[in-house]
Design an enzyme around this catalytic site. Structure first.
Site, PDB file in Angstrom:
ATOM      1  N   VAL A  70       0.864  -1.188   0.000  1.00 56.69           N
ATOM      2  CA  VAL A  70       0.000   0.000   0.000  1.00 56.69           C
ATOM      3  C   VAL A  70       0.893   1.228   0.000  1.00 56.69           C
ATOM      4  O   VAL A  70       1.845   1.324   0.767  1.00 56.69           O
ATOM      5  CB  VAL A  70      -0.918   0.006   1.245  1.00 56.69           C
ATOM      6  N   GLY A 115       4.402   4.165   2.908  1.00 59.09           N
ATOM      7  CA  GLY A 115       3.987   2.904   2.309  1.00 59.09           C
ATOM      8  C   GLY A 115       4.133   1.780   3.312  1.00 59.09           C
ATOM      9  O   GLY A 115       4.720   1.965   4.381  1.00 59.09           O
ATOM     10  N   LYS A 116       3.584   0.644   3.011  1.00 62.42           N
ATOM     11  CA  LYS A 116       3.770  -0.541   3.853  1.00 62.42           C
ATOM     12  C   LYS A 116       3.411  -1.759   3.041  1.00 62.42           C
ATOM     13  O   LYS A 116       2.598  -1.682   2.108  1.00 62.42           O
ATOM     14  CB  LYS A 116       2.859  -0.459   5.085  1.00 62.42           C
ATOM     15  N   GLY A 117       3.991  -2.896   3.407  1.00 59.68           N
ATOM     16  CA  GLY A 117       3.671  -4.134   2.717  1.00 59.68           C
ATOM     17  C   GLY A 117       3.535  -5.261   3.708  1.00 59.68           C
ATOM     18  O   GLY A 117       3.979  -5.159   4.858  1.00 59.68           O
ATOM     19  N   ASP A 156      10.318  -5.105   8.603  1.00 56.79           N
ATOM     20  CA  ASP A 156       9.319  -4.917   9.658  1.00 56.79           C
ATOM     21  C   ASP A 156       9.198  -6.284  10.336  1.00 56.79           C
ATOM     22  O   ASP A 156      10.128  -7.097  10.247  1.00 56.79           O
ATOM     23  CB  ASP A 156       7.992  -4.425   9.041  1.00 56.79           C
TER      24      ASP A 156
END
Ligand code: NAD
Length: 426
Positions: A70, A115-117, A156
């Site tokens: 995202v 952002g992040k995944g 992460d």
């Protein structure tokens, strides 16, 4: 039904990270008097990608994993944010984390969006080669959307420097040349930055030091309770103890240890390495981990996971200062309780921004092809964390709001201004 692993909460709705992120955004946007249209733009992510990743397991079976990436905002620069591997990853969680990254990068004023995944998987039952194949295929599926100018992932939960090396290699193979700047948190040998492993904990120390001054406390008289003795909490505890703080309690998932005269974090780490747990550490007493969050102390450093300070326990927190090492450790409903009690909260988007700040330094060094020594990294980190602390606390005083809402207002204002200046492309 609430999962057994969330003993701190009573209401399921309180722990939905996307609702929490939206509640804080709405409050800050309202106080800022943000234009209705800009509110709509900033409330939703710019892009949400879902991919289904086929992976050949070691026993020959084919499995399909679901992954997300995202990008919440690209207004101030490339998206920046980690990738997590966990069985309970959801799109809502990834959205919330992506938006927090937008605000975090804006609070420390570095030129990134958020952002992040995440990939839904259980890394505990996967072999290294299965993890490598899954990581590489996930990278290939999202390859059009990432890149040093576009979206820069990082480690992460359950991903690390090795995962970043695989992503960097896969991306580079497709581009036909080595592109170190596509991810941060890489091994030093592959374009990582000195000081990155300590950066988040060091940032927590720097902002806590600033907060102490406001209470007229000095480190030698400051009692700290740390929850989560991993990268962030373990490093913060170690650096705080070296700076003279008294670490009176350490809380882990399987127990907690307490010594009112102070625990030596390095000795506790050694004990855990030797025995596999902080439990049984001879220089401290065992204590119930849920009660441990509520003991009398000056600084509480939640550095494990989200949703640990909630409506179920916030009124019993005795700390004067909460330094949020973890992302989202306090629910938005608990914020109001802490504010009434006048607890000085160093919100996550400020307190744990040391990590993304040194990730920014890593990206800069990769692009320059010129690497800094640790002293330079730490000095520049200190400069950014101190000025960000002053910005947030100054904003809180000026607008008569708590530190969290001030941090959101400051960040939203910066991102909204970037959008206004750029204009809307049609
Ligand atoms: P980590 O896995 O290294 O450490 C987490 C620690 O918390 C582990 O030791 C784990 O055993 C412990 N833990 C898990 N559940 C617990 C529970 N219920 N009670 C007490 N302890 C528990 O992870 P980390 O990188 O230190 O990240 C911790 C938090 O900080 C996460 O919220 C993460 O998103 C956030 N964060 C990390 C960074 C970073 O640079 N690593 C940067 C910003 C934010």
């Amino acid at each position: 039904m609430l999962a057994e692993s969330t003993p701190y909460v009573e209401k399921e709705i309180e722990i939905n990270p996307w609702l929490s992120a939206a509640a804080r955004f709405d409050e800050a946007a309202e106080r800022l008097g943000l234009d209705e249209g800009l509110r709509k733009v900033l409330r939703m992510p710019t892009m949400e990608l879902t991919v289904h990743i086929p992976v050949q397991l070691d026993d020959g079976r084919l499995e399909v994993f679901t992954g997300y990436r995202v990008q919440h905002s690209l207004a101030r620069g490339p998206a920046k944010g980690g990738i997590r591997f966990a069985p309970d990853v959801t799109l809502d969680e990834v959205r919330a984390l992506a938006s927090w990254m937008t605000w975090k990068c804006a609070v420390v004023n570095i030129p990134f969006g958020g952002g992040k995944g995440g990939v839904i998987c259980n890394p505990d039952v996967m072999s290294m080669s299965e993890l490598e194949r899954m990581t590489r295929r996930y990278t290939a599926e999202i390859i059009e959307f990432i890149g040093p100018e576009r979206d820069v992932p990082a480690p992460d939960m359950n991903t690390n420097a090795q995962t970043m090396a695989w992503i960097m290699d896969t991306y580079s193979m497709h581009k036909r040349h080595t592109v170190t700047g596509v991810v941060t948190g890489k091994p030093l040998e592959l374009g990582g930055s000195r000081g990155r492993p300590e950066a988040t904990g060091r940032g927590c120390l720097i902002v806590t030091m600033q907060a102490l001054r406001r209470f007229g406390l000095d480190p030698a008289n400051t009692r700290v309770v740390v929850q989560g003795f991993g990268n962030v909490g373990g490093m913060a505890a170690k650096l705080m103890a070296r700076a003279g703080f008294k670490i009176v309690c350490v809380i882990e998932w399987d127990g907690a240890v307490y010594n009112p005269h102070g625990i030596n974090p390095e000795a506790l780490m050694k004990h855990r390495e030797e025995t596999g747990s902080i439990n049984g550490y001879p220089e401290a007493e065992p204590i119930d981990p849920h009660e441990a969050l509520l003991i009398d102390c000056d600084v509480l450093l939640p550095a494990a996971k989200e949703n640990v300070i909630t409506t179920a326990n916030a009124d019993r927190v005795k700390a004067k200062i909460i330094c949020e090492g973890a992302n989202g450790p306090t629910t938005s409903e608990a914020d109001a309780i802490l504010a009434d009690k006048k607890v000085f909260v160093l919100p996550d988007i400020l307190a744990n921004a040391g990590g993304v700040t040194v990730s920014y330094f890593e990206w800069v060094q990769d692009r320059q092809g010129y690497f800094w020594n640790e002293q330079l990294v730490n000095g520049r980190l200190e400069e950014i964390m101190v000025s960000s602390f002053k910005d947030v606390v100054g904003y809180a005083e000026k607008h008569n709001v708590n530190n969290r809402i001030a941090a959101y207002m400051l960040a939203i204002d910066r991102v909204a201004n970037a959008i206004k200046m750029r204009g809307i492309y049609a």
